[in-house]
Design a protein around this motif. Structure first.
Motif, PDB file in Angstrom:
ATOM      1  N   SER A   8       5.944 -13.641  -3.268  1.00 31.30           N
ATOM      2  CA  SER A   8       5.972 -12.657  -2.183  1.00 31.30           C
ATOM      3  C   SER A   8       5.287 -11.351  -2.600  1.00 31.30           C
ATOM      4  O   SER A   8       4.653 -10.692  -1.782  1.00 31.30           O
ATOM      5  N   PHE A   9       5.376 -11.000  -3.883  1.00 39.11           N
ATOM      6  CA  PHE A   9       4.666  -9.812  -4.382  1.00 39.11           C
ATOM      7  C   PHE A   9       3.162 -10.024  -4.239  1.00 39.11           C
ATOM      8  O   PHE A   9       2.439  -9.178  -3.713  1.00 39.11           O
ATOM      9  N   GLY A  10       2.692 -11.181  -4.686  1.00 46.47           N
ATOM     10  CA  GLY A  10       1.268 -11.495  -4.611  1.00 46.47           C
ATOM     11  C   GLY A  10       0.747 -11.542  -3.193  1.00 46.47           C
ATOM     12  O   GLY A  10      -0.350 -11.041  -2.899  1.00 46.47           O
ATOM     13  N   GLU A  11       1.518 -12.143  -2.298  1.00 47.28           N
ATOM     14  CA  GLU A  11       1.113 -12.212  -0.893  1.00 47.28           C
ATOM     15  C   GLU A  11       0.998 -10.820  -0.282  1.00 47.28           C
ATOM     16  O   GLU A  11       0.089 -10.553   0.504  1.00 47.28           O
ATOM     17  N   THR A  12       1.910  -9.943  -0.635  1.00 42.18           N
ATOM     18  CA  THR A  12       1.880  -8.574  -0.121  1.00 42.18           C
ATOM     19  C   THR A  12       0.660  -7.824  -0.632  1.00 42.18           C
ATOM     20  O   THR A  12      -0.022  -7.129   0.123  1.00 42.18           O
ATOM     21  N   VAL A  13       0.369  -7.971  -1.925  1.00 44.64           N
ATOM     22  CA  VAL A  13      -0.805  -7.330  -2.521  1.00 44.64           C
ATOM     23  C   VAL A  13      -2.081  -7.849  -1.852  1.00 44.64           C
ATOM     24  O   VAL A  13      -2.960  -7.066  -1.472  1.00 44.64           O
ATOM     25  N   LYS A  14      -2.186  -9.146  -1.685  1.00 45.62           N
ATOM     26  CA  LYS A  14      -3.375  -9.747  -1.072  1.00 45.62           C
ATOM     27  C   LYS A  14      -3.552  -9.273   0.366  1.00 45.62           C
ATOM     28  O   LYS A  14      -4.662  -8.914   0.784  1.00 45.62           O
ATOM     29  N   SER A  15      -2.476  -9.256   1.116  1.00 43.15           N
ATOM     30  CA  SER A  15      -2.534  -8.815   2.509  1.00 43.15           C
ATOM     31  C   SER A  15      -3.014  -7.371   2.611  1.00 43.15           C
ATOM     32  O   SER A  15      -3.869  -7.034   3.444  1.00 43.15           O
ATOM     33  N   ARG A  16      -2.482  -6.513   1.763  1.00 41.76           N
ATOM     34  CA  ARG A  16      -2.864  -5.100   1.776  1.00 41.76           C
ATOM     35  C   ARG A  16      -4.324  -4.930   1.364  1.00 41.76           C
ATOM     36  O   ARG A  16      -5.066  -4.149   1.966  1.00 41.76           O
ATOM     37  N   ALA A  53       0.122  -5.182 -12.668  1.00 45.63           N
ATOM     38  CA  ALA A  53       0.538  -5.488 -11.300  1.00 45.63           C
ATOM     39  C   ALA A  53       0.923  -4.208 -10.568  1.00 45.63           C
ATOM     40  O   ALA A  53       0.561  -4.001  -9.402  1.00 45.63           O
ATOM     41  N   LEU A  54       1.649  -3.334 -11.235  1.00 44.76           N
ATOM     42  CA  LEU A  54       2.041  -2.059 -10.624  1.00 44.76           C
ATOM     43  C   LEU A  54       0.829  -1.158 -10.388  1.00 44.76           C
ATOM     44  O   LEU A  54       0.767  -0.452  -9.374  1.00 44.76           O
ATOM     45  N   ALA A  55      -0.138  -1.203 -11.296  1.00 46.49           N
ATOM     46  CA  ALA A  55      -1.358  -0.404 -11.126  1.00 46.49           C
ATOM     47  C   ALA A  55      -2.131  -0.858  -9.893  1.00 46.49           C
ATOM     48  O   ALA A  55      -2.633  -0.033  -9.130  1.00 46.49           O
ATOM     49  N   VAL A  56      -2.229  -2.155  -9.685  1.00 46.51           N
ATOM     50  CA  VAL A  56      -2.924  -2.680  -8.509  1.00 46.51           C
ATOM     51  C   VAL A  56      -2.172  -2.282  -7.243  1.00 46.51           C
ATOM     52  O   VAL A  56      -2.776  -1.819  -6.272  1.00 46.51           O
ATOM     53  N   ALA A  57      -0.858  -2.443  -7.239  1.00 49.69           N
ATOM     54  CA  ALA A  57      -0.062  -2.053  -6.076  1.00 49.69           C
ATOM     55  C   ALA A  57      -0.264  -0.573  -5.765  1.00 49.69           C
ATOM     56  O   ALA A  57      -0.456  -0.195  -4.596  1.00 49.69           O
ATOM     57  N   ASN A  58      -0.251   0.249  -6.775  1.00 45.32           N
ATOM     58  CA  ASN A  58      -0.442   1.685  -6.590  1.00 45.32           C
ATOM     59  C   ASN A  58      -1.823   1.987  -6.016  1.00 45.32           C
ATOM     60  O   ASN A  58      -1.951   2.793  -5.088  1.00 45.32           O
ATOM     61  N   LEU A  59      -2.847   1.337  -6.544  1.00 43.96           N
ATOM     62  CA  LEU A  59      -4.203   1.526  -6.051  1.00 43.96           C
ATOM     63  C   LEU A  59      -4.301   1.186  -4.561  1.00 43.96           C
ATOM     64  O   LEU A  59      -5.007   1.849  -3.802  1.00 43.96           O
ATOM     65  N   LEU A  60      -3.565   0.175  -4.147  1.00 40.97           N
ATOM     66  CA  LEU A  60      -3.594  -0.266  -2.755  1.00 40.97           C
ATOM     67  C   LEU A  60      -2.657   0.541  -1.853  1.00 40.97           C
ATOM     68  O   LEU A  60      -2.520   0.256  -0.673  1.00 40.97           O
ATOM     69  N   GLY A  61      -2.013   1.549  -2.420  1.00 40.50           N
ATOM     70  CA  GLY A  61      -1.135   2.402  -1.627  1.00 40.50           C
ATOM     71  C   GLY A  61       0.215   1.787  -1.344  1.00 40.50           C
ATOM     72  O   GLY A  61       0.866   2.124  -0.359  1.00 40.50           O
ATOM     73  N   LEU A  62       0.643   0.871  -2.212  1.00 36.24           N
ATOM     74  CA  LEU A  62       1.952   0.237  -2.053  1.00 36.24           C
ATOM     75  C   LEU A  62       2.946   0.866  -3.013  1.00 36.24           C
ATOM     76  O   LEU A  62       2.658   1.027  -4.196  1.00 36.24           O
ATOM     77  N   ASP A  63       4.124   1.217  -2.518  1.00 40.92           N
ATOM     78  CA  ASP A  63       5.192   1.727  -3.364  1.00 40.92           C
ATOM     79  C   ASP A  63       6.069   0.565  -3.800  1.00 40.92           C
ATOM     80  O   ASP A  63       6.359  -0.333  -3.018  1.00 40.92           O
ATOM     81  N   VAL A  64       6.482   0.603  -5.038  1.00 43.53           N
ATOM     82  CA  VAL A  64       7.421  -0.398  -5.550  1.00 43.53           C
ATOM     83  C   VAL A  64       8.698   0.339  -5.905  1.00 43.53           C
ATOM     84  O   VAL A  64       8.691   1.261  -6.706  1.00 43.53           O
ATOM     85  N   GLU A  65       9.785  -0.067  -5.255  1.00 41.03           N
ATOM     86  CA  GLU A  65      11.070   0.582  -5.480  1.00 41.03           C
ATOM     87  C   GLU A  65      12.107  -0.468  -5.866  1.00 41.03           C
ATOM     88  O   GLU A  65      12.075  -1.584  -5.353  1.00 41.03           O
TER      89      GLU A  65
END
Length: 70
Positions: A8-16, A53-65
């Protein structure tokens, strides 16, 4: 979106990434993270390096909490 596993993390990153119009190549060139890593991340590989993984999420404007379940 509630993330419960690597898939689900990967799918969210890909979608964004796609929503922003970025290619894996673009992200790789911008961050120095390999395309193969990005592919593994988006496909839910379980042995991904958390810091990347967190760096990519951050680059894409996704917050991880992390929140306590209550």
């Amino acid at each position: 979106m509630k993330i419960t596993d690597s898939k689900s993390f990967g799918e969210t990153v890909k979608s964004r990434r796609k929503k922003l119009g970025y290619t894996q190549k673009y992200i790789s060139e911008f961050t120095g993270i390999s395309i193969s890593f990005l592919s593994d991340l988006e496909n839910g590989k379980k042995t991904i390096e958390l810091d990347k993984a967190l760096a990519v999420a951050n680059l894409l404007g996704l917050d991880v909490e992390l929140n306590e379940r209550g």
